[in-house]
Motif scaffolding. Structure first.
Motif, PDB file in Angstrom:
ATOM      1  N   TRP A 356      33.292-108.046 -11.095  1.00  0.00           N
ATOM      2  CA  TRP A 356      33.983-107.264 -12.133  1.00  0.00           C
ATOM      3  C   TRP A 356      35.259-107.953 -12.638  1.00  0.00           C
ATOM      4  O   TRP A 356      35.550-107.942 -13.827  1.00  0.00           O
ATOM      5  N   LEU A 357      35.990-108.591 -11.732  1.00  0.00           N
ATOM      6  CA  LEU A 357      37.333-109.071 -12.069  1.00  0.00           C
ATOM      7  C   LEU A 357      37.448-110.581 -12.268  1.00  0.00           C
ATOM      8  O   LEU A 357      38.384-111.037 -12.929  1.00  0.00           O
ATOM      9  N   CYS A 358      36.550-111.368 -11.721  1.00  0.00           N
ATOM     10  CA  CYS A 358      36.700-112.823 -11.737  1.00  0.00           C
ATOM     11  C   CYS A 358      35.910-113.459 -12.876  1.00  0.00           C
ATOM     12  O   CYS A 358      34.758-113.100 -13.149  1.00  0.00           O
ATOM     13  N   SER A 359      36.547-114.453 -13.512  1.00  0.00           N
ATOM     14  CA  SER A 359      35.960-115.090 -14.690  1.00  0.00           C
ATOM     15  C   SER A 359      34.707-115.895 -14.361  1.00  0.00           C
ATOM     16  O   SER A 359      33.869-116.107 -15.235  1.00  0.00           O
ATOM     17  N   GLU A 360      34.566-116.345 -13.129  1.00  0.00           N
ATOM     18  CA  GLU A 360      33.391-117.146 -12.775  1.00  0.00           C
ATOM     19  C   GLU A 360      32.094-116.334 -12.855  1.00  0.00           C
ATOM     20  O   GLU A 360      30.993-116.889 -12.911  1.00  0.00           O
ATOM     21  N   PHE A 361      32.229-115.001 -12.894  1.00  0.00           N
ATOM     22  CA  PHE A 361      31.046-114.135 -12.976  1.00  0.00           C
ATOM     23  C   PHE A 361      30.878-113.528 -14.362  1.00  0.00           C
ATOM     24  O   PHE A 361      30.174-112.519 -14.509  1.00  0.00           O
ATOM     25  N   THR A 362      31.494-114.118 -15.371  1.00  0.00           N
ATOM     26  CA  THR A 362      31.431-113.552 -16.716  1.00  0.00           C
ATOM     27  C   THR A 362      29.986-113.402 -17.198  1.00  0.00           C
ATOM     28  O   THR A 362      29.591-112.340 -17.722  1.00  0.00           O
ATOM     29  N   GLU A 363      29.199-114.449 -17.048  1.00  0.00           N
ATOM     30  CA  GLU A 363      27.801-114.389 -17.494  1.00  0.00           C
ATOM     31  C   GLU A 363      27.007-113.355 -16.706  1.00  0.00           C
ATOM     32  O   GLU A 363      26.171-112.636 -17.264  1.00  0.00           O
ATOM     33  N   HIS A 364      27.265-113.282 -15.409  1.00  0.00           N
ATOM     34  CA  HIS A 364      26.585-112.298 -14.562  1.00  0.00           C
ATOM     35  C   HIS A 364      26.908-110.884 -15.023  1.00  0.00           C
ATOM     36  O   HIS A 364      26.026-110.003 -15.029  1.00  0.00           O
ATOM     37  N   ARG A 365      28.154-110.629 -15.401  1.00  0.00           N
ATOM     38  CA  ARG A 365      28.556-109.301 -15.879  1.00  0.00           C
ATOM     39  C   ARG A 365      27.782-108.901 -17.129  1.00  0.00           C
ATOM     40  O   ARG A 365      27.452-107.726 -17.326  1.00  0.00           O
ATOM     41  N   GLU A 366      27.545-109.883 -18.001  1.00  0.00           N
ATOM     42  CA  GLU A 366      26.874-109.592 -19.258  1.00  0.00           C
ATOM     43  C   GLU A 366      25.373-109.379 -19.093  1.00  0.00           C
ATOM     44  O   GLU A 366      24.762-108.599 -19.832  1.00  0.00           O
ATOM     45  N   GLU A 367      24.787-110.057 -18.118  1.00  0.00           N
ATOM     46  CA  GLU A 367      23.325-110.064 -18.014  1.00  0.00           C
ATOM     47  C   GLU A 367      22.771-109.107 -16.964  1.00  0.00           C
ATOM     48  O   GLU A 367      21.626-108.649 -17.076  1.00  0.00           O
ATOM     49  N   GLU A 368      23.553-108.789 -15.918  1.00  0.00           N
ATOM     50  CA  GLU A 368      23.062-107.950 -14.823  1.00  0.00           C
ATOM     51  C   GLU A 368      23.744-106.583 -14.832  1.00  0.00           C
ATOM     52  O   GLU A 368      24.856-106.425 -15.352  1.00  0.00           O
ATOM     53  N   ASN A 369      23.080-105.586 -14.238  1.00  0.00           N
ATOM     54  CA  ASN A 369      23.628-104.225 -14.198  1.00  0.00           C
ATOM     55  C   ASN A 369      23.768-103.660 -12.796  1.00  0.00           C
ATOM     56  O   ASN A 369      24.343-102.587 -12.620  1.00  0.00           O
ATOM     57  N   ASP A 370      23.239-104.390 -11.800  1.00  0.00           N
ATOM     58  CA  ASP A 370      23.279-103.848 -10.446  1.00  0.00           C
ATOM     59  C   ASP A 370      24.707-103.607  -9.973  1.00  0.00           C
ATOM     60  O   ASP A 370      25.013-102.575  -9.379  1.00  0.00           O
ATOM     61  N   GLN A 409      30.676 -89.058 -16.958  1.00  0.00           N
ATOM     62  CA  GLN A 409      31.756 -89.505 -17.835  1.00  0.00           C
ATOM     63  C   GLN A 409      32.013 -91.007 -17.665  1.00  0.00           C
ATOM     64  O   GLN A 409      32.259 -91.721 -18.632  1.00  0.00           O
ATOM     65  N   VAL A 410      31.934 -91.472 -16.430  1.00  0.00           N
ATOM     66  CA  VAL A 410      32.125 -92.909 -16.180  1.00  0.00           C
ATOM     67  C   VAL A 410      30.951 -93.689 -16.736  1.00  0.00           C
ATOM     68  O   VAL A 410      31.134 -94.787 -17.284  1.00  0.00           O
ATOM     69  N   GLU A 411      29.750 -93.156 -16.629  1.00  0.00           N
ATOM     70  CA  GLU A 411      28.559 -93.821 -17.185  1.00  0.00           C
ATOM     71  C   GLU A 411      28.720 -94.053 -18.681  1.00  0.00           C
ATOM     72  O   GLU A 411      28.292 -95.080 -19.204  1.00  0.00           O
ATOM     73  N   ASN A 412      29.353 -93.115 -19.359  1.00  0.00           N
ATOM     74  CA  ASN A 412      29.554 -93.263 -20.801  1.00  0.00           C
ATOM     75  C   ASN A 412      30.480 -94.425 -21.159  1.00  0.00           C
ATOM     76  O   ASN A 412      30.461 -94.918 -22.287  1.00  0.00           O
ATOM     77  N   ALA A 413      31.302 -94.825 -20.186  1.00  0.00           N
ATOM     78  CA  ALA A 413      32.253 -95.919 -20.419  1.00  0.00           C
ATOM     79  C   ALA A 413      31.764 -97.225 -19.809  1.00  0.00           C
ATOM     80  O   ALA A 413      32.549 -98.191 -19.660  1.00  0.00           O
ATOM     81  N   LYS A 414      30.507 -97.307 -19.463  1.00  0.00           N
ATOM     82  CA  LYS A 414      29.935 -98.454 -18.776  1.00  0.00           C
ATOM     83  C   LYS A 414      30.235 -99.771 -19.489  1.00  0.00           C
ATOM     84  O   LYS A 414      30.676-100.749 -18.873  1.00  0.00           O
ATOM     85  N   GLU A 415      29.929 -99.823 -20.769  1.00  0.00           N
ATOM     86  CA  GLU A 415      30.046-101.076 -21.524  1.00  0.00           C
ATOM     87  C   GLU A 415      31.481-101.567 -21.580  1.00  0.00           C
ATOM     88  O   GLU A 415      31.740-102.770 -21.649  1.00  0.00           O
ATOM     89  N   ALA A 416      32.427-100.650 -21.550  1.00  0.00           N
ATOM     90  CA  ALA A 416      33.852-101.047 -21.577  1.00  0.00           C
ATOM     91  C   ALA A 416      34.296-101.673 -20.263  1.00  0.00           C
ATOM     92  O   ALA A 416      35.358-102.313 -20.196  1.00  0.00           O
ATOM     93  N   LEU A 417      33.491-101.506 -19.213  1.00  0.00           N
ATOM     94  CA  LEU A 417      33.843-102.024 -17.890  1.00  0.00           C
ATOM     95  C   LEU A 417      33.321-103.451 -17.666  1.00  0.00           C
ATOM     96  O   LEU A 417      33.639-104.059 -16.652  1.00  0.00           O
ATOM     97  N   ARG A 418      32.510-103.968 -18.551  1.00  0.00           N
ATOM     98  CA  ARG A 418      31.938-105.316 -18.348  1.00  0.00           C
ATOM     99  C   ARG A 418      33.024-106.372 -18.482  1.00  0.00           C
ATOM    100  O   ARG A 418      33.922-106.269 -19.263  1.00  0.00           O
TER     101      ARG A 418
END
Length: 418
Positions: A356-370, A409-418
């Motif tokens: 969630w917080l580290c830049s090395e996982f940027t691509e993983h954040r965009e492509e995965e949802n687990d 309510q948190v689910e609705n904000a999912k995309e903002a958390l990527r």
């Protein structure tokens, strides 16, 4: 043929002597007598033997003890040993003797300073006269071959300035540290590297007062373009050595009027970090329920009304979104300081929060949802338990249905958390 700098040295000495001994009230005959006396005093036959005898009153030193205490030169044991550091140059990153080319200093009887200046004259080949005498060069032999004194006697007299005795003598007035070694100790004397001290002053003065810097500053004051800039040194302190008699400290000290510059060496002011990258858990280090207490208090007041209508439910959901927005804002602030504060070797963040917080996982954040599903549960739990932590005994117990609603309510904000 003798070097021209030697002739210039004697000419300058003669002019100074005549200026001191001849006044406007003296008649012409007296003036001629004084001029003849001057020529006699500064002739090689007379001046060289006298200078050779006085040379031993001056000692070459790279670290004069008199900077530690003006009276440390002479004590009951004799004269403190002259220290000449012959350190080798090395690319070790340290500002030290050997790593910076500076001239050696000298200390002793101020009346013999003229001898020091004479021996440190730089000849056309780049070597000092003292080196020529040490090497018995043709120039030295020609200069010291006179009728009034043998060559070897003059040479030994001049070299007394750099000779060191086999006996090491120190002074109790020098700042000293007795460092234990095995069953004995080493006596360490903290001495001033005067050559480096006054080289620093020379460079600072050049940065502040050189003709070129004055010209550039004038251009700045007149709002005129200049292709070169200049550096400004702030918080400089000037220290004095020797008071009204700087010549009693050392030759270099006397040449610089007893003044040296000190740069500011106080520790830097540490700026308190508003944001600290978490190393264990985001929801206990980066943000806590008590940072959202005003929102939880407003939510509690809403629950106390015991009403269940659309307006109340909308107001409740608005408070939940405020907490979620606060978490998202903190997320972006944490990501902004990751480069300077995050240490992967010492971090104990769980895998979800690292992604969630580290830049090395940027691509993983965009492509995965687990990871995102796990994070939604963590944020829901933060809100659910945070209300109870802040309100404590006054808190109304949430049901499972309330938790499911918070999670939605948190689910609705999912995309903002990527």
């Amino acid at each position: 043929m003798l070097d021209t700098v030697i002739d210039e040295f004697f000419q300058a000495r003669k002019e100074a002597w005549l200026k001191k001994n001849i006044s406007a009230s003296i008649d012409a005959d007296t003036i001629k007598a004084k001029e003849a006396e001057c020529e006699s005093v500064f002739s090689f036959e007379n001046w060289l033997p006298s200078a050779a005898k006085r040379a031993g009153q001056i000692s070459i030193s790279t670290h004069p003890c008199t900077f530690s205490h003006p009276s440390s030169r002479k004590n009951k044991n004799g004269y403190a040993s002259s220290v000449i550091a012959n350190s080798m140059q090395a690319n070790d990153g340290y500002l030290r003797s050997g790593n910076i080319a500076v001239e050696a200093d000298a200390l002793g009887n101020a009346a013999a300073l003229d001898v020091y200046k004479f021996l440190t004259l730089v000849m056309d080949d780049g070597n000092s006269l003292l080196i020529h005498i040490q090497q018995d060069s043709d120039l030295a032999v020609e200069l010291l071959t006179i009728k009034s004194a043998p060559y070897q006697e003059l040479k030994e007299g001049f070299l007394a300035m750099v000779e060191s005795t086999s006996e090491n003598i120190t002074s109790s007035k020098i700042k000293q540290v007795y460092f234990p070694v095995a069953e004995n100790y080493h006596q360490l004397s903290l001495l001033t590297a005067s050559g480096i001290v006054f080289e620093l002053r020379k460079r600072i003065d050049n940065l502040r007062f050189s003709d070129e810097i004055k010209e550039i500053r004038k251009c700045k004051n007149d709002n005129v373009f200049h292709e070169k800039g200049y550096k400004q040194l702030n918080n400089i302190t000037t220290i004095g050595y020797g008071g009204t008699k700087p010549q009693n400290i050392s030759v270099l000290n006397n040449q610089n009027g007893g003044k040296a510059h000190l740069l500011l060496c106080s520790p830097p002011l540490l700026k308190k970090r508003d944001i600290q990258f978490p190393n264990i858990d985001f929801f206990s280090q980066a943000i806590t329920p008590f940072q959202c207490k005003n929102i939880f208090y407003s939510l509690h007041e809403l629950y106390r009304k015991h009403k269940n209508n659309k307006d109340v439910r909308n107001e409740r959901d608005k408070h939940f979104r405020e907490i979620i927005d606060k978490i998202i804002a903190t997320m972006w602030a944490i990501r902004a300081v990751e480069d300077t504060q995050f240490n992967p070797d010492s971090s104990q963040l769980n895998r979800t929060q690292r992604i969630w917080l580290c830049s090395e996982f940027t691509e993983h954040r965009e492509e995965e949802n687990d990871w995102l599903d796990t994070l939604v549960d963590q944020i829901s739990q933060f809100i659910f338990t945070g209300y109870e932590k802040v309100l404590k005994k006054r808190a109304i117990t949430f049901s499972d249905e309330e938790y499911k609603h918070i999670n939605a309510q948190v689910e609705n904000a999912k995309e903002a958390l990527r």
